[in-house]
Design a protein around this motif. Structure first.
Motif, PDB file in Angstrom:
ATOM      1  N   ILE A  68       8.911  -5.601  11.661  1.00 48.36           N
ATOM      2  CA  ILE A  68       7.730  -6.455  11.709  1.00 48.36           C
ATOM      3  C   ILE A  68       7.674  -7.294  10.439  1.00 48.36           C
ATOM      4  O   ILE A  68       7.913  -6.776   9.340  1.00 48.36           O
ATOM      5  N   ILE A  69       7.383  -8.573  10.589  1.00 50.23           N
ATOM      6  CA  ILE A  69       7.093  -9.393   9.415  1.00 50.23           C
ATOM      7  C   ILE A  69       5.659  -9.887   9.546  1.00 50.23           C
ATOM      8  O   ILE A  69       5.304 -10.529  10.540  1.00 50.23           O
ATOM      9  N   PHE A  70       4.848  -9.522   8.600  1.00 46.67           N
ATOM     10  CA  PHE A  70       3.477 -10.044   8.551  1.00 46.67           C
ATOM     11  C   PHE A  70       3.506 -11.170   7.518  1.00 46.67           C
ATOM     12  O   PHE A  70       3.579 -10.924   6.324  1.00 46.67           O
ATOM     13  N   ALA A  71       3.502 -12.419   8.041  1.00 43.50           N
ATOM     14  CA  ALA A  71       3.667 -13.578   7.169  1.00 43.50           C
ATOM     15  C   ALA A  71       2.306 -14.168   6.827  1.00 43.50           C
ATOM     16  O   ALA A  71       1.537 -14.514   7.713  1.00 43.50           O
ATOM     17  N   MET A  72       2.042 -14.262   5.548  1.00 45.01           N
ATOM     18  CA  MET A  72       0.793 -14.912   5.144  1.00 45.01           C
ATOM     19  C   MET A  72       1.064 -16.346   4.735  1.00 45.01           C
ATOM     20  O   MET A  72       0.141 -17.109   4.458  1.00 45.01           O
ATOM     21  N   THR A  73       2.339 -16.712   4.678  1.00 46.77           N
ATOM     22  CA  THR A  73       2.723 -18.099   4.403  1.00 46.77           C
ATOM     23  C   THR A  73       3.932 -18.459   5.263  1.00 46.77           C
ATOM     24  O   THR A  73       4.673 -17.575   5.723  1.00 46.77           O
ATOM     25  N   GLN A  74       4.134 -19.756   5.471  1.00 42.64           N
ATOM     26  CA  GLN A  74       5.325 -20.232   6.191  1.00 42.64           C
ATOM     27  C   GLN A  74       6.592 -19.824   5.450  1.00 42.64           C
ATOM     28  O   GLN A  74       7.611 -19.483   6.051  1.00 42.64           O
ATOM     29  N   GLU A  75       6.504 -19.836   4.118  1.00 38.49           N
ATOM     30  CA  GLU A  75       7.667 -19.502   3.301  1.00 38.49           C
ATOM     31  C   GLU A  75       8.196 -18.098   3.612  1.00 38.49           C
ATOM     32  O   GLU A  75       9.397 -17.838   3.571  1.00 38.49           O
ATOM     33  N   THR A  76       7.264 -17.196   3.934  1.00 32.96           N
ATOM     34  CA  THR A  76       7.669 -15.832   4.279  1.00 32.96           C
ATOM     35  C   THR A  76       8.605 -15.858   5.490  1.00 32.96           C
ATOM     36  O   THR A  76       9.623 -15.165   5.533  1.00 32.96           O
ATOM     37  N   ILE A  77       8.230 -16.677   6.466  1.00 29.86           N
ATOM     38  CA  ILE A  77       9.058 -16.774   7.678  1.00 29.86           C
ATOM     39  C   ILE A  77      10.402 -17.417   7.341  1.00 29.86           C
ATOM     40  O   ILE A  77      11.458 -16.915   7.714  1.00 29.86           O
ATOM     41  N   ASP A  78      10.348 -18.507   6.587  1.00 28.01           N
ATOM     42  CA  ASP A  78      11.590 -19.203   6.225  1.00 28.01           C
ATOM     43  C   ASP A  78      12.552 -18.271   5.498  1.00 28.01           C
ATOM     44  O   ASP A  78      13.746 -18.277   5.747  1.00 28.01           O
TER      45      ASP A  78
END
Lengths: 558, 282
Positions: A68-78
């Motif tokens: 699981i990735i809980f992304a609080m920013t787009q950068e987290t996803i990138d």
């Protein structure tokens, strides 16, 4: 089962609190946890992330694949989407998460609650439902963490997140009989258990949390904590306290440790027991403040002008940080030498569930003499003895004897003496202490079974990664064993010689550029180290990395 | 036990002010009836810093510039010890300048006697932080280019509660202010003017003798402004004596377990005392 959750965002978004919440509720459900933290050296902005791995089996290191990735920013996803296991899930706010991922109305819910700081807690509610964490456990964790601040809005946030969640996994309940702790906390606790009465230091990442932990309990445990003007003062002050008879400690990271070195040499000639630690971070100079490396091994072994006996213990795990720190105080007082604990950012900061420490295993041995047993009319602080260890009296406690310690070369009384005879005898006396010390060194820990082709050798915090590496390779019938150093200087060679002889190939695994452990093996044994698996990118070693490197080496040979 | 002298033959030059400062210290300790085993003399490196070898009390002869940090550690470990720091002007105001400033901030109960001969003796005649501007030395051939530190003005400004100036040429006067400094609860700073008979040809015994005068009753040592004015007086006339003395909370007093408890060194150590700390990790 073995799951990992990555929580990422900018500094200031509360990643740490979200991680703490997730850790707490999963731990309370009875699972083993290993949390790896990756922070940038800034207070706002940048990109930080935390990876929480949990399993019903013991864990030793982090996984570089996540569920699981809980992304609080787009950068987290990138930055992290490539780490996602197949079937994994990325969740984030609908404002930036695209169609491929799970869009959640986090901002909207937070607005409805009227507190934009609860976004993380909404996500936690969602994750709790996703994994089927018992709701009461999860909710209690929220209450506990926010008990002093915004508890109502966070409970609402948790409920809302839980409400929109869809259960995907199922967790069993186990007894929660473990503690969740990091290396710095364990080190500090070990020192306190050993009777620490004086700690001084100057804040420097990643060493600081040792001082903050001790400071938090200082009044209750009756420990003086002094934030000194600089690290030069730190070790000198700690030596003063130790001279006056209390157990004292200081510590820092590379740059701060460098400033202590003149006084390290002072401890050597004055023969004042002292425990100090170096929580390594990548250098040179400021280097990477919040990251990890093992490049100070040679540095701490040789630090100091002149020659004097010392001991270096590389801490491998939080258990080591607790038990070995406590042991370090006994060794320092027994031999009247500095004992340096070598740790690093990775070990300092990762959280792990382990069995609670056994305080009955801690023995406090002071080796302080009674003045009535001193036969010389005038006390000889540096009396020549067969072991090289002179009876130690404490000023003020001794009522009839005077104690003089000196940074010059000195005679047995501690008075300045430049004669050839004194110099030679005193050098021999001090260095002689190493003979007995060498006899009580703890040999490196052997991991694996007797049937192996390859032997990996490491030290310190790579212990967990090596343990997982050996276990995974042996599962695939690739026969590996590992030897991981704790006591590393004086360099113990018995086990290394024994196990290396039985291996077809010996490889070292360490987090530095120049393969410093290999250089020690070269120096002290005839063993041929064929390969060095090195990492000096500032990020911690893990099993996947080691296995990938091993595969390259093995393939190249075939 | 008396403070025996003849433990080791001093390597000070004949006529050195250090001999007189040692006499004054001995008188102070004996008149205060402080047993030598209950006092520690801490020093750094330099000619003055050799004092622990030449007087019979406990001694810690540490590193250049680093006398104050171990003294602080010693006092915190055992509040019952009388802790005295003796070191030179280079040691204290140069190499150890940062520790000096922060020792004042702490206001720990130690007495600090600085042998200020306005020159480096042990390393043979280079300028110290208190050497006069323009004075020629064995290193500063054209004269010193840095302004000198005024030690007592500095410690006053930093908030020291006890600030005094002494003169090695007046042992009786010096020992009386040393006694006051030792008895003072907090950090007590005495800057002791002292000739260096070999390396300082400017600030000679006569130079000081012609200038120093004792502060009398008209000086109100609780008045900061008056003290500061006297601190700046360093020319044709140099006042000696206690410039400033006021009560202040000490560093140790801020630790309740030290203030109201036994000295830390007497603590009974038991690992199980810390066992309850595990609770927060469950």
């Amino acid at each position: 089962m073995d799951y990992s959750i990555l929580i990422g965002g900018a500094a200031g978004q509360g990643i740490e609190t979200v991680a703490e919440l997730v850790e707490k509720m999963i731990k309370r459900t009875g699972y083993h946890i290993f949390t790896y933290k990756d922070y940038m050296s800034m207070v706002r902005g940048g990109h930080n992330f935390v990876q929480i791995r949990f399993s019903d089996n013991e864990l030793y290191t982090y996984d570089n694949k996540v569920d699981i990735i809980f992304a609080m920013t787009q950068e987290t996803i990138d930055k992290h989407s490539a780490k996602l296991k197949s079937g994994g899930l990325i969740i984030g706010d609908e404002s930036f998460v695209d169609e491929n991922y799970l869009k959640l109305p986090l901002n909207k819910i937070a607005r409805d609650i009227g507190n934009n700081k609860v976004i993380g807690t909404i996500g936690v509610g969602y994750i709790a439902k996703l994994f089927g964490v018992p709701k009461d456990i999860a909710k209690n964790s929220v209450e506990e963490i926010f008990k002093n601040k915004d508890v109502d809005s966070n409970i609402k946030a948790f409920e809302a997140g839980y409400e929109i969640g869809i259960q995907k996994y199922k967790l069993d309940r186990f007894e929660d009989d473990k503690i969740l702790i990091n290396g710095n906390q364990a080190l500090a606790l070990g020192a306190i258990a050993a009777g620490l009465k004086f700690y001084c230091g100057y804040p420097m990442t990643p060493s600081t949390s040792v001082m903050s932990y001790i400071s938090k309990h200082a009044d209750e445990m009756e420990i003086v904590v002094d934030q000194v003007e600089d690290e030069v003062a730190a070790l000198n002050m700690a030596l003063g306290a130790s001279f006056a008879g209390v157990r004292a400690m200081t510590g820092s990271s590379g740059g701060g440790f460098a400033l202590m070195i003149e006084a390290l040499s002072l401890a050597g000639i004055m023969e004042i027991p002292i425990v100090l630690f170096n929580a390594q971070r990548p250098g040179p100079a400021t280097g990477l403040s919040t990251r990890s490396e093992q490049a100070d091994l040679r540095f701490v072994i040789h630090a100091g002008h002149g020659e004097f006996p010392r001991m270096v213990i590389a801490l491998r795990t939080p258990e080591d940080a607790f038990y070995q720190t406590a042991r370090a105080f006994n060794i320092a007082e027994k031999y009247q030498i500095p004992v340096i604990l070598l740790t690093d950012e990775y070990l300092a900061d990762y959280d792990i569930t382990i069995r609670p420490f056994d305080f009955n295993k801690i023995k406090i041995e002071r080796y302080i003499s009674n003045e009535n047993d001193i036969e010389d009319e005038r006390y000889k602080r540096y009396k020549y003895t067969t072991s090289g260890i002179s009876p130690r009296l404490i000023p003020g406690i001794a009522k009839e004897k005077l104690i003089l310690v000196d940074s010059h070369e000195h005679n047995e009384y501690g008075n300045i003496d430049e004669s050839i005879e004194t110099r030679v005898n005193m050098m021999k006396k001090r260095m002689k202490k190493l003979e007995a010390l060498k006899e009580e060194l703890i040999e490196p820990e052997f991991i694996g079974n007797e049937d192996y082709d390859y032997l990996l050798v490491g030290f310190g915090s790579t212990y967990g990664a090596l343990k997982e590496t050996v276990s995974r390779l042996n599962d695939e019938n690739i026969k590996f064993a590992a030897l991981v150093y704790g006591d590393i200087f004086p360099f113990p060679v018995k086990s290394l010689n024994f196990y290396a002889k039985k291996a077809k190939k010996v490889m070292v695994v360490e987090q530095n550029y120049s393969s410093q452990l290999k250089s020690l093996i070269d120096e002290y044994t005839d063993i041929k180290v064929e390969n060095s698996i090195l990492k000096y990118d500032g990020r911690a070693m893990n099993a996947n990395y080691i296995i990938t490197e091993i595969n390259k080496i093995i393939k190249n040979k075939h | 036990m008396k403070c025996e002298y003849d433990l080791m033959k001093p390597s000070w030059c004949p006529g050195c002010g250090n001999f007189m400062i040692r006499d004054a210290l001995k008188i102070a300790l004996e008149e205060l009836s402080i047993p030598p085993s209950q006092a520690v003399l801490v020093s750094g490196i330099g000619q003055a810093a050799k004092m622990p070898h030449y007087i019979g009390i406990n001694g810690f002869n540490g590193l250049h510039g680093r006398a104050l940090p171990p003294a602080i550690g010693i006092k915190m470990a055992n509040k019952d010890l009388t802790v005295i720091v003796e070191s030179g002007d280079g040691d204290t105001y140069g190499e150890g300048g940062n520790h000096f400033i922060h020792a004042i901030r702490r206001n720990i109960n130690i007495a600090h006697f600085v042998h200020n001969n306005q020159i480096y003796g042990l390393t043979k005649g280079q300028a110290s932080p208190t050497t006069a501007l323009g004075q020629k030395t064995t290193l500063q051939y054209d004269g010193v280019k840095l302004n000198p530190i005024n030690p007592v003005a500095l410690s006053l400004t930093m908030g020291a509660g006890f600030v005094a100036r002494g003169f090695s040429g007046d042992i009786k006067h010096l020992s009386s202010i040393m006694k006051e400094a030792i008895l003072y609860k907090g950090y007590a700073h005495i800057d002791i003017l002292q000739p260096c008979v070999v390396w300082n040809k400017v600030n000679t015994y006569k130079w000081y003798k012609d200038r120093v005068y004792k502060l009398d009753e008209s000086h109100d040592f609780t008045n900061f402004d008056m003290a500061y004015k006297k601190a700046l007086e360093f020319g044709d006339k140099i006042p000696i004596g206690i410039l400033y003395k006021v009560e202040k909370e000490t560093y140790e007093q801020k630790f309740s377990f030290i203030e109201s408890g036994e000295p830390l060194v007497n603590a009974k150590l038991d690992p199980n005392n810390a066992k309850h700390l595990l609770k927060e990790f469950y």
